[in-house]
Design a protein around this motif. Structure first.
Motif, PDB file in Angstrom:
ATOM      1  N   MET A 106       0.858  -1.442   0.043  1.00 48.45           N
ATOM      2  CA  MET A 106       0.244  -0.489   0.258  1.00 48.45           C
ATOM      3  C   MET A 106       0.544   1.067   0.225  1.00 48.45           C
ATOM      4  O   MET A 106       0.222   2.338   0.106  1.00 48.45           O
ATOM      5  N   SER A 107       2.278   0.745   0.948  1.00 55.32           N
ATOM      6  CA  SER A 107       2.650   2.598   0.283  1.00 55.32           C
ATOM      7  C   SER A 107       3.114   3.000  -1.028  1.00 55.32           C
ATOM      8  O   SER A 107       3.098   3.754  -0.860  1.00 55.32           O
ATOM      9  N   TYR A 108       3.067   1.865  -1.798  1.00 50.99           N
ATOM     10  CA  TYR A 108       2.938   2.524  -3.005  1.00 50.99           C
ATOM     11  C   TYR A 108       1.808   3.646  -3.853  1.00 50.99           C
ATOM     12  O   TYR A 108       1.463   2.797  -5.844  1.00 50.99           O
ATOM     13  N   SER A 109       0.892   3.211  -2.974  1.00 49.33           N
ATOM     14  CA  SER A 109      -0.700   3.079  -3.648  1.00 49.33           C
ATOM     15  C   SER A 109      -0.637   5.005  -4.451  1.00 49.33           C
ATOM     16  O   SER A 109      -1.301   4.770  -5.929  1.00 49.33           O
ATOM     17  N   ASP A 110       0.559   5.876  -4.488  1.00 50.10           N
ATOM     18  CA  ASP A 110       0.510   7.168  -5.183  1.00 50.10           C
ATOM     19  C   ASP A 110       1.582   6.870  -5.645  1.00 50.10           C
ATOM     20  O   ASP A 110       1.747   8.248  -5.488  1.00 50.10           O
ATOM     21  N   ILE A 111       2.497   5.936  -5.988  1.00 51.21           N
ATOM     22  CA  ILE A 111       3.724   6.115  -6.675  1.00 51.21           C
ATOM     23  C   ILE A 111       3.261   7.000  -8.257  1.00 51.21           C
ATOM     24  O   ILE A 111       2.282   6.599  -9.353  1.00 51.21           O
ATOM     25  N   THR A 112       4.472   7.491  -8.326  1.00 46.15           N
ATOM     26  CA  THR A 112       4.458   8.036  -9.403  1.00 46.15           C
ATOM     27  C   THR A 112       6.602   7.911  -9.813  1.00 46.15           C
ATOM     28  O   THR A 112       6.972   8.737  -9.600  1.00 46.15           O
ATOM     29  N   PRO A 113       6.311   7.106 -11.099  1.00 51.30           N
ATOM     30  CA  PRO A 113       7.839   6.204 -10.630  1.00 51.30           C
ATOM     31  C   PRO A 113       8.878   7.302 -11.542  1.00 51.30           C
ATOM     32  O   PRO A 113      10.105   6.595 -10.937  1.00 51.30           O
ATOM     33  N   CYS A 114       8.093   7.933 -12.410  1.00 54.49           N
ATOM     34  CA  CYS A 114       9.503   9.521 -13.333  1.00 54.49           C
ATOM     35  C   CYS A 114       9.687  10.190 -11.819  1.00 54.49           C
ATOM     36  O   CYS A 114      10.387  11.667 -12.491  1.00 54.49           O
ATOM     37  N   GLN A 115       8.625  10.853 -10.896  1.00 54.25           N
ATOM     38  CA  GLN A 115       9.435  12.217 -10.459  1.00 54.25           C
ATOM     39  C   GLN A 115       8.804  10.698  -8.863  1.00 54.25           C
ATOM     40  O   GLN A 115       8.104  12.183  -7.335  1.00 54.25           O
ATOM     41  N   ASP A 116       9.852  10.397  -8.661  1.00 58.82           N
ATOM     42  CA  ASP A 116       9.879  10.081  -7.612  1.00 58.82           C
ATOM     43  C   ASP A 116      10.639  10.940  -6.447  1.00 58.82           C
ATOM     44  O   ASP A 116      11.519  11.036  -6.529  1.00 58.82           O
ATOM     45  N   PRO A 117       9.716  11.319  -5.773  1.00 56.69           N
ATOM     46  CA  PRO A 117      10.407  11.995  -3.983  1.00 56.69           C
ATOM     47  C   PRO A 117      12.291  11.586  -3.606  1.00 56.69           C
ATOM     48  O   PRO A 117      12.209  12.432  -3.274  1.00 56.69           O
ATOM     49  N   VAL A 118      11.606  10.410  -3.504  1.00 59.85           N
ATOM     50  CA  VAL A 118      13.482   9.454  -2.797  1.00 59.85           C
ATOM     51  C   VAL A 118      14.301   9.783  -4.039  1.00 59.85           C
ATOM     52  O   VAL A 118      15.351  10.242  -3.879  1.00 59.85           O
ATOM     53  N   CYS A 517       8.475   3.343 -23.438  1.00 65.54           N
ATOM     54  CA  CYS A 517       9.251   2.804 -22.562  1.00 65.54           C
ATOM     55  C   CYS A 517       9.075   3.054 -21.275  1.00 65.54           C
ATOM     56  O   CYS A 517       9.454   2.621 -20.663  1.00 65.54           O
ATOM     57  N   GLU A 518       8.897   4.264 -20.918  1.00 66.37           N
ATOM     58  CA  GLU A 518       8.585   5.418 -19.460  1.00 66.37           C
ATOM     59  C   GLU A 518       7.328   5.427 -18.778  1.00 66.37           C
ATOM     60  O   GLU A 518       6.125   5.305 -19.481  1.00 66.37           O
ATOM     61  N   ALA A 519       7.114   5.900 -17.793  1.00 63.49           N
ATOM     62  CA  ALA A 519       6.315   5.703 -16.894  1.00 63.49           C
ATOM     63  C   ALA A 519       5.746   6.864 -17.428  1.00 63.49           C
ATOM     64  O   ALA A 519       5.891   8.107 -17.547  1.00 63.49           O
ATOM     65  N   PHE A 520       4.083   6.904 -17.160  1.00 59.50           N
ATOM     66  CA  PHE A 520       3.848   8.948 -17.804  1.00 59.50           C
ATOM     67  C   PHE A 520       3.376   9.816 -16.472  1.00 59.50           C
ATOM     68  O   PHE A 520       3.243   8.814 -15.374  1.00 59.50           O
ATOM     69  N   SER A 521       3.176  11.502 -17.166  1.00 62.19           N
ATOM     70  CA  SER A 521       3.489  11.807 -15.682  1.00 62.19           C
ATOM     71  C   SER A 521       2.393  12.024 -15.504  1.00 62.19           C
ATOM     72  O   SER A 521       1.373  13.252 -15.342  1.00 62.19           O
ATOM     73  N   THR A 522       1.607  11.169 -14.619  1.00 62.80           N
ATOM     74  CA  THR A 522       0.647  11.440 -13.934  1.00 62.80           C
ATOM     75  C   THR A 522       0.645  10.043 -12.456  1.00 62.80           C
ATOM     76  O   THR A 522       1.472   9.899 -12.698  1.00 62.80           O
ATOM     77  N   TYR A 523      -0.270  10.547 -11.937  1.00 60.25           N
ATOM     78  CA  TYR A 523      -0.374   9.278 -10.427  1.00 60.25           C
ATOM     79  C   TYR A 523      -1.681   8.326 -11.358  1.00 60.25           C
ATOM     80  O   TYR A 523      -2.128   8.269 -11.616  1.00 60.25           O
ATOM     81  N   THR A 546       5.572  -6.091 -21.106  1.00 59.61           N
ATOM     82  CA  THR A 546       4.091  -6.234 -20.197  1.00 59.61           C
ATOM     83  C   THR A 546       4.632  -5.067 -18.605  1.00 59.61           C
ATOM     84  O   THR A 546       3.472  -4.359 -18.660  1.00 59.61           O
ATOM     85  N   ASN A 547       5.480  -4.438 -19.009  1.00 57.21           N
ATOM     86  CA  ASN A 547       5.933  -2.868 -18.189  1.00 57.21           C
ATOM     87  C   ASN A 547       4.890  -2.090 -18.780  1.00 57.21           C
ATOM     88  O   ASN A 547       4.935  -1.231 -18.063  1.00 57.21           O
ATOM     89  N   ILE A 548       4.180  -1.856 -20.097  1.00 55.28           N
ATOM     90  CA  ILE A 548       4.198  -0.663 -20.540  1.00 55.28           C
ATOM     91  C   ILE A 548       2.240  -1.104 -19.929  1.00 55.28           C
ATOM     92  O   ILE A 548       1.257  -0.338 -20.081  1.00 55.28           O
TER      93      ILE A 548
END
Length: 613
Positions: A106-118, A517-523, A546-548
């Motif tokens: 559940m910690s990934y529920s709001d993940i934004t892969p290409c704008q990851d704060p960490v 091939c990358e994540a879209f800029s959205t939640y 599969t990643n898409i």
């Protein structure tokens, strides 16, 4: 004695021929009988075809808060039983097949892969580069399904969603506390309410827009596309919609938790984005109007680099609207906790950059200042300062270069603009695309929309609001959808040739460039309907499909729909993967009939949520 004629049949020969004839007729009769019975059995239509469908690929969701998430191809009888599983095989770049994907934590529920704060902390803070897109490597990608919050509900339907959202869908109260005095968002029991306030318009976006309309004409169809830089919860764009102005709102992911997520939950176009060292993912001459309301972008810094980027994406004759610091600094300088000298210098620098860009300052009244880009820069270029902007300038393509020497051509007023020939096409700028091809594409989409509407509930009852076309081409799908209460994010893949996104904007539509091939800029959970025509044939040799598909699952709302159009082989592979993603799907014939090699896969993401801690 007469001699018997040798050619005359003897009695035993006649009997033998009679038996053979009887046997032939009998067998023939049986063959005909069984043929008729077989044909009758094959062509008989069930009393209720939806029963047959739900038996095979049921989309009924027996879960709390689940809405009407069914595909019902009751009127597509020719497509009810297409099955290619045992007949078509193809090698496609995919590492997972016939595999059940587990839910992520559940910690990934709001993940934004290409704008990851960490991950962003590893990058330079100069020019806010750490806020830009920094996507994970393929080996870092999650191979699990992003869970919805435990009490996730179907969002409010438009237009009610403009003003309300369920707290359980975005359980973040930070903005309601941090921006309490600006009326961005309020908590009312189990839901959020959006009063329409903003940083410089706490009394509401509607009144603020009326003030702008007194200074420049917002009605009449001349202004159709707008961009809001640092948009907050996108109330400016939300209230422009009733004036037939479509706004691309963007804001960075930062301490203002989930502001873009709130915008999309409201049914308002928005993306995660920032003006920084890289150019915006939009073509040149895209927007009729640009807006910044207390957006905290340092326009006066870096030799005007950021205003130069606004100049690139503004159409000739387009407007730039600025409110908030430093505008009207003589009145507000104490409240902004800055010195008068500092604010005056900032405004003087902005004014100087605008002059060097040949912008004309139309008016500064109360809290608003408005500039206009010239219709043509040819007369201005001789005296125009050339900025050192290697991060933004690209090759000599009008959609990527920093110069804008050609006005690009006049546009029709909205709504005629949607189906008129864009200047990029009429001028021959797009190789191989002519006005006739545009007309054919429009006719094609009329037929396709007629076919799609046969899917019960697909375009009715306000089921969809946020729609994405992953491979938009000329924007025909979005133009055909313009009569429905939806908006479409038209995506043009980076590798597309020719690049058609500029023509899409000239039609009065909005969109962005994207490498799938990358994540879209959205939640997560921000789109109701995704259209994917030929996307996987484009990317099958570039990255793992599969990643898409997992990325599509991330951005698709529970009970959202996906329409795939591709070859049979590709659709079979896609279906084998999505079966492990808790999707239900059905392959159907092309709208032109069963002999077209392209088929259609309709899929629905089932309702499920993460477990409460």
């Amino acid at each position: 004695m007469a001699k018997e004629y040798s050619g005359s049949p003897k009695p035993h020969q006649l009997e033998s021929k009679r038996k053979r004839l009887t046997w032939v007729l009998g067998v023939s009769g049986l063959c005909i009988l069984f043929y008729v019975l077989g044909a009758w059995q094959t062509t008989t239509t069930p009393i209720n075809q939806s029963e047959v469908y739900t038996t095979r690929v049921s989309c009924n969701i027996n879960a709390p808060q689940a809405g009407d998430g069914e595909l019902n191809p009751s009127s597509l009888s020719s497509s009810a039983a297409l099955d290619f599983e045992s007949h078509h095989q193809i090698e496609i770049n995919s590492t997972v097949s016939l595999h059940e994907f587990p839910p992520c934590d559940m910690s990934y529920s709001d993940i934004t892969p290409c704008q990851d704060p960490v991950r962003s902390r590893k990058f330079d803070r100069e020019m806010a580069k750490y806020r830009e897109r920094h996507c994970p490597k393929s080996e870092e990608l999650l191979r699990c399904l992003i869970p919805a919050p435990p009490k996730y509900k179907t969002p409010f339907k438009w237009p009610q969603s403009r003003d309300y959202a369920w707290y359980d869908n975005i359980p973040h109260k930070e903005l309601s506390i941090e921006k309490a005095g600006q009326n961005w968002i309020q908590v009312e029991g189990h839901r959020f309410r959006f009063p329409g306030g903003g940083t410089t318009f706490p009394n509401g976006a509607d009144a603020y827009i009326d003030n702008i309309n007194e200074l420049i004409p917002l009605t009449g169809g001349n202004i159709r596309t707008a961009v809001d830089t640092g948009c907050g919860v996108a109330s400016w764009g939300a209230y422009l919609l009733k004036r037939d102005i479509l706004t691309m709102s963007f804001a960075r992911r930062d301490t203002h938790e989930a502001q873009v997520q709130f915008a999309l939950e409201r049914g308002v176009p928005a993306m995660i984005g920032v003006i920084s060292s890289k150019r915006l993912p939009y073509p040149a001459r895209a927007f009729d109007m640009a807006h910044c309301s207390g957006c905290l972008i340092p326009w006066y810094m870096y030799d005007g680099l950021y205003l130069l980027e606004v100049d690139r994406v503004l159409r000739p004759g387009g407007y730039w609207i600025l409110s908030g610091p430093p505008i009207h600094w003589k009145k507000y300088w104490r409240g902004w906790e800055r010195t008068k000298e500092d604010l005056k210098q900032e405004q003087d620098t902005i004014e100087d950059i605008a002059k060097r860009l040949c912008w004309k300052k139309l008016i500064e009244k109360n809290d608003l200042a408005i500039w206009q880009k010239p219709i043509n820069h040819i007369d201005c270029n001789k005296s125009k300062v050339v900025y050192k902007t290697p991060q933004i300038c690209g090759p000599d393509n009008p959609d990527t270069a920093c110069s804008d020497e050609v006005a690009g051509g006049a546009l029709e007023k909205w709504p005629e603009r949607a189906f008129s020939v864009p200047p990029r096409i009429s001028s021959g700028s797009l190789s191989g695309i002519t006005a006739e091809k545009l007309r054919e594409d429009n006719e094609l989409w009329k037929d396709r929309m007629t076919y799609y509407k046969k899917i019960d509930g697909l375009l009715h009852k306000g089921r969809y609001r946020n729609v994405m076309d992953m491979n938009a081409y000329l924007g025909g799908f979005a133009a055909a959808m313009s009569k429905y209460p939806v908006w479409v994010m038209n995506v043009v893949p980076f590798h597309s040739n020719p690049d058609t996104l500029g023509a899409i904007y000239e039609r009065g539509l909005i969109g962005t460039y994207q490498d799938w091939c990358e994540a879209f800029s959205t939640y997560p959970r921000t789109y109701d309907l995704i259209h994917a025509s030929g996307v996987f044939s484009i990317y099958q040799d570039r990255c793992d499909i599969t990643n898409i598909l997992l990325e599509m699952d991330r951005i698709l709302r529970p009970e959202g729909t996906v329409i795939f159009r591709d070859t049979v082989e590709m659709l079979v592979k896609i279906r084998s993967i999505t079966e492990g993603m808790r999707w239900k799907s059905q392959i159907m014939d092309h709208e032109s009939g069963p002999f077209n090699p392209e088929k259609i896969l309709f899929a629905v993401k089932t309702y499920w949520t993460g477990a409460a801690k």
